[in-house]
Design a protein around this motif. Sequence first.
Motif, short mmCIF file in Angstrom:
data_model
loop_
_atom_site.label_atom_id
_atom_site.label_comp_id
_atom_site.label_asym_id
_atom_site.label_seq_id
_atom_site.Cartn_x
_atom_site.Cartn_y
_atom_site.Cartn_z
N ALA A 324 -16.16 22.85 21.60
CA ALA A 324 -17.00 23.87 20.84
C ALA A 324 -16.49 25.10 20.61
CB ALA A 324 -18.19 23.87 21.63
N ALA A 325 -15.70 25.76 21.72
CA ALA A 325 -15.17 26.94 21.70
C ALA A 325 -14.40 27.48 22.78
CB ALA A 325 -16.27 28.15 21.27
N VAL A 326 -12.96 27.59 22.31
CA VAL A 326 -12.22 27.94 23.81
C VAL A 326 -12.56 29.35 24.23
CG1 VAL A 326 -9.78 28.19 24.61
CG2 VAL A 326 -10.51 26.31 22.93
N PRO A 327 -12.81 29.57 25.43
CA PRO A 327 -13.16 30.91 25.86
C PRO A 327 -12.02 31.74 25.85
CG PRO A 327 -13.81 29.30 27.52
CD PRO A 327 -13.03 28.60 26.46
N ALA A 373 -6.27 30.41 28.97
CA ALA A 373 -6.88 30.20 27.54
C ALA A 373 -6.38 30.53 26.37
CB ALA A 373 -8.33 31.16 27.69
N ALA A 374 -5.52 31.72 26.53
CA ALA A 374 -4.68 32.17 25.27
C ALA A 374 -3.80 30.92 24.79
CB ALA A 374 -3.95 33.15 25.63
N GLU A 375 -3.48 29.85 25.61
CA GLU A 375 -2.36 29.03 25.13
C GLU A 375 -3.17 28.03 24.74
OE1 GLU A 375 0.99 27.99 27.57
OE2 GLU A 375 0.82 30.02 28.41
N LEU A 376 -4.59 27.93 24.73
CA LEU A 376 -5.38 26.70 24.25
C LEU A 376 -5.73 26.90 22.90
CD1 LEU A 376 -7.39 25.71 27.37
CD2 LEU A 376 -5.13 24.77 26.74
N GLN A 377 -5.85 28.24 22.46
CA GLN A 377 -6.25 28.55 21.16
C GLN A 377 -5.39 27.66 20.02
OE1 GLN A 377 -8.97 30.51 21.10
NE2 GLN A 377 -9.08 31.38 23.16
N GLY A 378 -6.20 27.46 19.02
CA GLY A 378 -5.59 26.84 18.07
C GLY A 378 -5.00 25.27 18.20
N THR A 383 -7.20 17.21 20.44
CA THR A 383 -6.64 17.59 21.77
C THR A 383 -7.65 18.32 22.41
OG1 THR A 383 -4.58 17.97 20.82
CG2 THR A 383 -4.80 19.24 22.90
N LEU A 384 -8.42 19.00 22.09
CA LEU A 384 -9.52 19.87 22.88
C LEU A 384 -10.51 18.84 23.36
CD1 LEU A 384 -9.93 23.09 20.61
CD2 LEU A 384 -8.45 22.69 22.95
#
Length: 401
Positions: A324-327, A373-378, A383-384
């Motif tokens: 839904a949204a990565v914090p 979290a920054a490395e999960l953005q994009g 995958t998410l």
Amino acid sequence: MSRAYPTPDIDQPTPLLGGLTPREFMRDYWQKKPLLIRQAIPGFQPSVTIRDVQTLARREEVESRLITHGDKGWSLKHGPFRGFPPASQPKWTLLVQGVDLHDDESAALLRQFRFISDARLDDLMVSIATDGGGVGPHVDSYDVFLLQGLGRRRWRTSNQADRALVPDLPLKILADFQPDADDILEPGDMLYLPPHVCHDGVAVGNGCMTLSIGFRVPSQATLARGLLESAADQLSAQHLGDPGLYGHPCLPGPDLSALYTDADIPATRQPAALPDQLVQATLDTLQRVRLDQAVAARFLGQWLTSLPDNALFDPADVSVSLAAAVPETGHLTLDRCTRLMYSGAQLFINGEVAEQACEPALAALADQRSLPAAELQGLAPTTLALLDEWLQEGWVHWTDD
């Protein structure tokens, strides 16, 4: 949830290895010769107590052993246990396997040794002993780091060629142990032993605790059997219509669904003799099985990430949906029991093959066991979504910074 340890810098000297770098240790000592390390972890205090170890040994799913040595000789009993000899009674030892599966800090301690591949790293065994307690002089087929946690233990080692055992004992004890090194370890001291070094550890005084970091040593027979069984399983799945099981989603496997035929075979006067034609047909079938790197990696990935029966997950109430949204802040961390490995594009977790190809972020999660979290953005939505499934299973956890 286990505390994450960064991947060790293999070129940085470390007290854990007596001032050696991991690269130097692997080059000069690993599977070659013992190494005694004074204060490998200065001021070390184990995260589990003697009572904690005894509590684990009472549990059905935990592998444990009680070894005593008295007037009637050696005795070996397997857990679970309802009680233990009194602490005042000398010469008994309790060994509990897989403590890292039940204690976060023990899991974190085990992972300080990840300059060695996870494919080799096995578990953390804890032994407690009263004065004179031990398992007798013996030899192991695997590498081990022996870290002293509480009290003192005397370690004697030998490179002797004579491996004859005392007959009719429940333990494999050397008949003629001739030590050539003799050292007493204090809390924080550690002894590395490569395979096949004869050794004997005896508690000096009561309240002795030793932590053993052990490593997997598969036999060639185990690897060969597992590889063939894996290939056979994939071929069976292929026959049932699953095109993605033969090492790569886009690579079809050989069609081995045809039945054996023996038209024109002559009548026999030796019905109990195996037909040469059937023997040859069997060999010809094996020739058609593709045993390549992808198949081998698939077998190893599933086998090496398979969990013991006492690996239990406790999924928390998940307050985040990465799909839904990565914090903006926080960390995704592997559970202490989770085993995550990869080979090329193949990704393996807890004995399963992930449907998702191993992209760089997932490889980083496997190597580092934690990602900000920054490395999960994009990351791709698929995958998410996969990470959300792992969160629901309790295989990974999300923590807010």
